[in-house]
Design a protein around this motif. Structure first.
Motif, PDB file in Angstrom:
ATOM      1  N   VAL A  66       8.219  -0.399  -0.982  1.00 12.52           N
ATOM      2  CA  VAL A  66       7.161  -1.408  -0.908  1.00 12.52           C
ATOM      3  C   VAL A  66       7.174  -2.317  -2.133  1.00 12.52           C
ATOM      4  O   VAL A  66       6.198  -3.010  -2.411  1.00 12.52           O
ATOM      5  N   THR A  67       8.276  -2.330  -2.863  1.00 12.48           N
ATOM      6  CA  THR A  67       8.387  -3.182  -4.047  1.00 12.48           C
ATOM      7  C   THR A  67       8.153  -4.635  -3.647  1.00 12.48           C
ATOM      8  O   THR A  67       8.842  -5.174  -2.788  1.00 12.48           O
ATOM      9  N   GLY A  68       7.170  -5.251  -4.248  1.00 10.29           N
ATOM     10  CA  GLY A  68       6.894  -6.655  -3.961  1.00 10.29           C
ATOM     11  C   GLY A  68       6.059  -6.893  -2.716  1.00 10.29           C
ATOM     12  O   GLY A  68       5.672  -8.032  -2.429  1.00 10.29           O
ATOM     13  N   VAL A  69       5.768  -5.850  -1.937  1.00 10.77           N
ATOM     14  CA  VAL A  69       4.914  -6.016  -0.752  1.00 10.77           C
ATOM     15  C   VAL A  69       3.493  -6.316  -1.233  1.00 10.77           C
ATOM     16  O   VAL A  69       2.952  -5.582  -2.060  1.00 10.77           O
ATOM     17  N   PRO A  70       2.855  -7.401  -0.764  1.00  7.25           N
ATOM     18  CA  PRO A  70       1.532  -7.781  -1.268  1.00  7.25           C
ATOM     19  C   PRO A  70       0.462  -6.752  -0.924  1.00  7.25           C
ATOM     20  O   PRO A  70       0.593  -5.966   0.018  1.00  7.25           O
ATOM     21  N   VAL A  71      -0.618  -6.805  -1.692  1.00  2.48           N
ATOM     22  CA  VAL A  71      -1.666  -5.799  -1.580  1.00  2.48           C
ATOM     23  C   VAL A  71      -2.288  -5.757  -0.193  1.00  2.48           C
ATOM     24  O   VAL A  71      -2.661  -4.690   0.294  1.00  2.48           O
ATOM     25  N   ARG A  72      -2.408  -6.910   0.482  1.00  2.00           N
ATOM     26  CA  ARG A  72      -3.050  -6.917   1.809  1.00  2.00           C
ATOM     27  C   ARG A  72      -2.243  -6.166   2.854  1.00  2.00           C
ATOM     28  O   ARG A  72      -2.759  -5.814   3.910  1.00  2.00           O
ATOM     29  N   GLU A  73      -0.966  -5.892   2.552  1.00  2.00           N
ATOM     30  CA  GLU A  73      -0.125  -5.163   3.492  1.00  2.00           C
ATOM     31  C   GLU A  73       0.053  -3.704   3.081  1.00  2.00           C
ATOM     32  O   GLU A  73       0.913  -3.004   3.604  1.00  2.00           O
ATOM     33  N   ARG A  74      -0.745  -3.268   2.141  1.00  2.00           N
ATOM     34  CA  ARG A  74      -0.667  -1.883   1.666  1.00  2.00           C
ATOM     35  C   ARG A  74      -1.953  -1.149   1.998  1.00  2.00           C
ATOM     36  O   ARG A  74      -3.026  -1.754   2.115  1.00  2.00           O
ATOM     37  N   GLY A  75      -1.872   0.149   2.106  1.00  2.89           N
ATOM     38  CA  GLY A  75      -3.069   0.975   2.295  1.00  2.89           C
ATOM     39  C   GLY A  75      -3.616   1.385   0.955  1.00  2.89           C
ATOM     40  O   GLY A  75      -3.450   2.532   0.526  1.00  2.89           O
ATOM     41  N   VAL A  76      -4.271   0.430   0.273  1.00  2.57           N
ATOM     42  CA  VAL A  76      -4.731   0.666  -1.096  1.00  2.57           C
ATOM     43  C   VAL A  76      -6.181   0.216  -1.237  1.00  2.57           C
ATOM     44  O   VAL A  76      -6.580  -0.822  -0.696  1.00  2.57           O
ATOM     45  N   ALA A  77      -6.972   0.981  -1.970  1.00  7.47           N
ATOM     46  CA  ALA A  77      -8.303   0.569  -2.398  1.00  7.47           C
ATOM     47  C   ALA A  77      -8.347   0.658  -3.912  1.00  7.47           C
ATOM     48  O   ALA A  77      -7.751   1.566  -4.502  1.00  7.47           O
ATOM     49  N   MET A  78      -9.024  -0.300  -4.548  1.00  6.88           N
ATOM     50  CA  MET A  78      -9.045  -0.327  -6.012  1.00  6.88           C
ATOM     51  C   MET A  78     -10.457  -0.561  -6.517  1.00  6.88           C
ATOM     52  O   MET A  78     -11.203  -1.378  -5.966  1.00  6.88           O
TER      53      MET A  78
END
Length: 353
Positions: A66-78
């Protein structure tokens, strides 16, 4: 989520923010990023989140690059240091927003359950401006948890809260994360916070990864003097010495039994909590003069002058000392951390010692 950092590095404008590092986070567990300001914690988190791309290396999530994959395309909460909530929405709507975006079922039930876990269920009809700082941060945490992301990143989320609120939320977060199945990354400058969170700890300094492992193991056996400095509060007492013939001499009059066979120049590390004013079998006395004694929380911290330099001692409960008072600080030989001339750990106390 299984998140792997493969030789991740970052250089910005000719300045190295992160030296190449490899790290596999323990899945469905808490990993603490521990280090001083500018250690690289936020830079690393932003790469994990997809907010920034590394200048070298790969980021692999559950086997996918996922190197360089933008945050909106990741399953991440911050969750950040600041209280980031939607000011025009009620607490209920703030928490519900990711659930509605995902078209989740039983939104109201899930919001109320999360709010109850974070003790804000009585505030659901209020706006963020009507809340205290601690309450606002609980709302931000609830919204992050509501997202149901497999990776949750918390960048010093308690740093802007007062002491009482920090203590309260630290304990709650440890219990909260233990109940979930997400991979948690929690950044802090405070060793005590890392110990309360448990899980695993990655110690960072000036953009370098110094050590990673189960939190208790890293604390008990810091791999180097740099790790010991980063993972001690108050700072570990570090004293130069010379080992020969089964002893470690730290001054013309003070020597310890060497815990292992070692010869040559060493640095002896003594945690503040291992010092006592009571002599015990096998302990060595350090004559000292009290410079300062202060209370912090439920502990007393003593700063004293010795022939080895200033020594810090930590005692449970209230202890009374007078400035200028001569005392003896006793150090058991089993409690020594011994570091070699290269700064690497040679020996540490046994767990529970």
């Amino acid at each position: 989520m299984r998140l792997e950092l493969d030789e991740i590095g970052q250089t910005v404008g000719g300045h190295v923010h992160l030296h190449p590092m490899s790290l596999v986070l323990a899945p469905a567990a808490v990993t603490v990023l521990l280090g001083a300001t500018l250690a690289g914690k936020t830079s690393l988190m932003r790469i994990m989140a997809g907010l920034d791309a590394p200048t070298q290396g790969r980021l692999v999530a559950d086997g996918r690059d996922v190197t360089g994959v933008p945050v909106r395309e990741r399953g991440v909460a911050m969750v950040y240091q600041q209280f980031i909530n939607y000011p025009s929405m009620t607490v209920f709507d703030n928490i519900a927003s990711p659930l509605r975006l995902a078209k989740a079922a039983d939104v109201a039930q899930r919001v109320r359950a999360l709010a109850a876990r974070l003790h804000i269920d009585h505030l659901l009809d209020r706006l963020p401006a009507q809340l205290s700082g601690g309450q606002q941060q609980r709302v931000a945490l609830a919204r992050a948890l509501a997202k149901g992301a497999p990776l949750i990143l918390l960048d010093e989320p308690l740093v802007n809260l007062d002491y009482k609120l920090r203590e309260e939320l630290r304990e709650e977060l440890g219990l909260l994360f233990a109940d979930g199945g997400a991979t948690i990354v929690y950044a802090t400058t405070e060793p005590g916070e890392a110990l309360l969170m448990g899980g695993h700890t990655a110690v960072l300094s000036e953009g370098r990864l110094l050590q990673y492992g189960p939190t208790v193991d890293v604390f008990l056996r810091p791999a180097s003097i740099d790790v010991a400095r980063a993972f001690s509060d108050p700072p570990m007492n570090l004293v130069p010495g010379h080992a020969e013939g089964g002893t470690i001499r730290v001054s013309p009059t003070i020597a310890f039994d060497a815990p292992v066979h070692v010869a040559g120049d060493v640095t002896v590390g003594i945690r503040a909590s291992h010092l006592d004013v009571v002599a015990r079998p096998g302990s060595v006395a350090l004559p000292a003069v009290v410079d300062l004694a202060e209370m912090s929380g439920s502990d007393t911290f003593l700063y004293a002058r010795t022939e080895l330099g200033e020594i810090v001692a930590q005692f449970t409960g209230v202890r009374r000392f007078e400035i200028g008072q001569p005392i003896a600080l006793h150090v058991p030989s089993y409690a020594l951390h011994v570091f070699g001339a290269d700064g690497r750990l040679i020996e540490a106390p046994e767990a529970g010692g």
